[in-house]
Design a protein around this motif. Structure first.
Motif, PDB file in Angstrom:
ATOM      1  N   VAL A   1       0.863  -1.175   0.000  1.00 63.31           N
ATOM      2  CA  VAL A   1       0.000   0.000   0.000  1.00 63.31           C
ATOM      3  C   VAL A   1       0.905   1.232   0.000  1.00 63.31           C
ATOM      4  O   VAL A   1       1.831   1.320   0.807  1.00 63.31           O
ATOM      5  CB  VAL A   1      -0.906   0.034   1.253  1.00 63.31           C
ATOM      6  CG1 VAL A   1      -1.749   1.304   1.295  1.00 63.31           C
ATOM      7  CG2 VAL A   1      -1.777  -1.214   1.334  1.00 63.31           C
ATOM      8  N   TRP A   2       0.645   2.174  -0.892  1.00 60.85           N
ATOM      9  CA  TRP A   2       1.408   3.417  -0.884  1.00 60.85           C
ATOM     10  C   TRP A   2       1.070   4.205   0.370  1.00 60.85           C
ATOM     11  O   TRP A   2      -0.107   4.443   0.661  1.00 60.85           O
ATOM     12  CB  TRP A   2       1.102   4.276  -2.099  1.00 60.85           C
ATOM     13  CG  TRP A   2       1.591   3.747  -3.406  1.00 60.85           C
ATOM     14  CD1 TRP A   2       0.823   3.405  -4.484  1.00 60.85           C
ATOM     15  CD2 TRP A   2       2.950   3.520  -3.804  1.00 60.85           C
ATOM     16  NE1 TRP A   2       1.629   2.981  -5.513  1.00 60.85           N
ATOM     17  CE2 TRP A   2       2.942   3.034  -5.120  1.00 60.85           C
ATOM     18  CE3 TRP A   2       4.180   3.672  -3.155  1.00 60.85           C
ATOM     19  CZ2 TRP A   2       4.095   2.702  -5.808  1.00 60.85           C
ATOM     20  CZ3 TRP A   2       5.338   3.341  -3.839  1.00 60.85           C
ATOM     21  CH2 TRP A   2       5.299   2.870  -5.150  1.00 60.85           C
ATOM     22  N   ALA A   3       2.090   4.626   1.109  1.00 59.72           N
ATOM     23  CA  ALA A   3       1.926   5.478   2.281  1.00 59.72           C
ATOM     24  C   ALA A   3       2.883   6.652   2.090  1.00 59.72           C
ATOM     25  O   ALA A   3       3.921   6.756   2.744  1.00 59.72           O
ATOM     26  CB  ALA A   3       2.239   4.701   3.559  1.00 59.72           C
ATOM     27  N   THR A   4       2.517   7.524   1.179  1.00 57.12           N
ATOM     28  CA  THR A   4       3.411   8.581   0.722  1.00 57.12           C
ATOM     29  C   THR A   4       2.629   9.825   0.344  1.00 57.12           C
ATOM     30  O   THR A   4       1.459   9.730  -0.042  1.00 57.12           O
ATOM     31  CB  THR A   4       4.237   8.086  -0.488  1.00 57.12           C
ATOM     32  OG1 THR A   4       5.028   9.151  -0.990  1.00 57.12           O
ATOM     33  CG2 THR A   4       3.356   7.533  -1.590  1.00 57.12           C
ATOM     34  N   THR A   5       3.294  10.961   0.418  1.00 57.72           N
ATOM     35  CA  THR A   5       2.659  12.199  -0.028  1.00 57.72           C
ATOM     36  C   THR A   5       2.509  12.238  -1.547  1.00 57.72           C
ATOM     37  O   THR A   5       1.826  13.102  -2.075  1.00 57.72           O
ATOM     38  CB  THR A   5       3.462  13.432   0.441  1.00 57.72           C
ATOM     39  OG1 THR A   5       4.800  13.314  -0.031  1.00 57.72           O
ATOM     40  CG2 THR A   5       3.435  13.553   1.960  1.00 57.72           C
ATOM     41  N   TRP A   6       3.126  11.305  -2.244  1.00 55.61           N
ATOM     42  CA  TRP A   6       2.957  11.224  -3.693  1.00 55.61           C
ATOM     43  C   TRP A   6       1.530  10.810  -4.044  1.00 55.61           C
ATOM     44  O   TRP A   6       1.086  11.019  -5.164  1.00 55.61           O
ATOM     45  CB  TRP A   6       3.936  10.218  -4.302  1.00 55.61           C
ATOM     46  CG  TRP A   6       5.351  10.654  -4.347  1.00 55.61           C
ATOM     47  CD1 TRP A   6       6.161  10.965  -3.292  1.00 55.61           C
ATOM     48  CD2 TRP A   6       6.153  10.801  -5.508  1.00 55.61           C
ATOM     49  NE1 TRP A   6       7.401  11.291  -3.729  1.00 55.61           N
ATOM     50  CE2 TRP A   6       7.434  11.196  -5.090  1.00 55.61           C
ATOM     51  CE3 TRP A   6       5.909  10.623  -6.867  1.00 55.61           C
ATOM     52  CZ2 TRP A   6       8.473  11.435  -5.989  1.00 55.61           C
ATOM     53  CZ3 TRP A   6       6.942  10.854  -7.752  1.00 55.61           C
ATOM     54  CH2 TRP A   6       8.211  11.257  -7.308  1.00 55.61           C
ATOM     55  N   MET A   7       0.847  10.191  -3.102  1.00 56.44           N
ATOM     56  CA  MET A   7      -0.534   9.737  -3.276  1.00 56.44           C
ATOM     57  C   MET A   7      -0.674   8.922  -4.572  1.00 56.44           C
ATOM     58  O   MET A   7       0.141   8.061  -4.834  1.00 56.44           O
ATOM     59  CB  MET A   7      -1.496  10.927  -3.243  1.00 56.44           C
ATOM     60  CG  MET A   7      -1.390  11.778  -1.973  1.00 56.44           C
ATOM     61  SD  MET A   7      -1.957  10.930  -0.494  1.00 56.44           S
ATOM     62  CE  MET A   7      -3.683  10.820  -0.842  1.00 56.44           C
ATOM     63  N   GLU A   8      -1.704   9.198  -5.374  1.00 54.59           N
ATOM     64  CA  GLU A   8      -1.969   8.425  -6.590  1.00 54.59           C
ATOM     65  C   GLU A   8      -0.849   8.570  -7.620  1.00 54.59           C
ATOM     66  O   GLU A   8      -0.656   7.702  -8.473  1.00 54.59           O
ATOM     67  CB  GLU A   8      -3.319   8.833  -7.193  1.00 54.59           C
ATOM     68  CG  GLU A   8      -3.803   7.941  -8.309  1.00 54.59           C
ATOM     69  CD  GLU A   8      -3.976   6.480  -7.918  1.00 54.59           C
ATOM     70  OE1 GLU A   8      -3.553   5.600  -8.726  1.00 54.59           O
ATOM     71  OE2 GLU A   8      -4.514   6.189  -6.831  1.00 54.59           O
ATOM     72  N   GLU A   9      -0.095   9.651  -7.543  1.00 57.34           N
ATOM     73  CA  GLU A   9       1.015   9.832  -8.482  1.00 57.34           C
ATOM     74  C   GLU A   9       2.091   8.757  -8.296  1.00 57.34           C
ATOM     75  O   GLU A   9       2.868   8.504  -9.218  1.00 57.34           O
ATOM     76  CB  GLU A   9       1.599  11.235  -8.354  1.00 57.34           C
ATOM     77  CG  GLU A   9       0.652  12.257  -8.955  1.00 57.34           C
ATOM     78  CD  GLU A   9       1.096  13.681  -8.712  1.00 57.34           C
ATOM     79  OE1 GLU A   9       1.179  14.428  -9.705  1.00 57.34           O
ATOM     80  OE2 GLU A   9       1.343  14.035  -7.545  1.00 57.34           O
ATOM     81  N   ALA A  10       2.114   8.125  -7.144  1.00 56.43           N
ATOM     82  CA  ALA A  10       3.042   6.993  -6.952  1.00 56.43           C
ATOM     83  C   ALA A  10       2.689   5.869  -7.928  1.00 56.43           C
ATOM     84  O   ALA A  10       3.578   5.218  -8.479  1.00 56.43           O
ATOM     85  CB  ALA A  10       2.994   6.496  -5.515  1.00 56.43           C
ATOM     86  N   ASN A  11       1.395   5.656  -8.174  1.00 59.26           N
ATOM     87  CA  ASN A  11       0.968   4.648  -9.159  1.00 59.26           C
ATOM     88  C   ASN A  11       1.285   5.085 -10.580  1.00 59.26           C
ATOM     89  O   ASN A  11       1.646   4.274 -11.417  1.00 59.26           O
ATOM     90  CB  ASN A  11      -0.532   4.379  -9.039  1.00 59.26           C
ATOM     91  CG  ASN A  11      -0.846   3.413  -7.928  1.00 59.26           C
ATOM     92  OD1 ASN A  11      -0.119   2.459  -7.699  1.00 59.26           O
ATOM     93  ND2 ASN A  11      -1.939   3.659  -7.232  1.00 59.26           N
TER      94      ASN A  11
END
Length: 171
Positions: free
Chosen positions: A64-74
């Motif tokens: 699970v992404w746990a980052t301030t990048w949010m959906e941009e991580a995907n």
């Protein structure tokens, strides 16, 4: 553990763990956190290890992404490191509920998301207060794994993660 819902969660940060703050040449830089420079002209994306996604998947967790990048991580990070589209932990508004002094603002939402499931949190900003909070508020096993932000995830980190997972899943 065979079903996805039974697998431990792995909460993954980007800046620090996946994008080291120090270049391979040893020059220290600050990682990008603003979405305005993520896709175009972000030289720090070159620091992503294209094989690290495969290593993360091999751990057998639900990532699970746990980052301030949010959906941009995907959109930006996942394709560069070989990860599929992942769930994104959505952060509450900063004004909601307040955060006790010394507690990372990510800690509460992760504990809530995990419910009783075992989880790993990989980040470069984990404090003693976070560990105490999780120990007191999370009934399942947890590993808060702090990564050296200058180096990012390394072999020793993967050995530690695999060892913890082996202990949790065999116990």
């Amino acid at each position: 553990m065979t079903r996805s819902s039974e697998r431990p969660l792995l909460f993954l940060d980007v800046d620090g763990p996946l994008i080291p703050f120090r270049s391979s040449a040893g020059h220290s830089e600050v990682a990008a956190t603003s979405s305005t420079i993520i896709e175009e002209g972000n030289p720090l994306l070159a620091r992503l290890d294209p094989g690290i996604g495969e290593r993360l998947i091999a751990l057998g967790c639900q990532v699970v992404w746990a980052t301030t990048w949010m959906e941009e991580a995907n959109e930006v990070v996942a394709p560069r490191i070989g990860l599929p589209k992942l769930p994104v932990l959505v952060w509450p508004d900063a004004d909601v509920g307040g955060t006790p002094r010394g507690l990372h603002w990510k800690t509460r939402p992760m504990v809530e998301w995990a419910a009783c499931r075992p989880f790993i949190w990989i980040d470069d900003e984990i404090s003693a207060m976070d560990r105490l909070w999780v120990d007191a508020g999370h009934p399942g096993p947890s590993l808060l794994h702090q990564v050296d932000p200058a180096k990012g995830l390394e072999d020793s980190d993967f050995h530690a993660l695999a060892g913890w997972l082996d202990a949790v899943t065999s116990g």
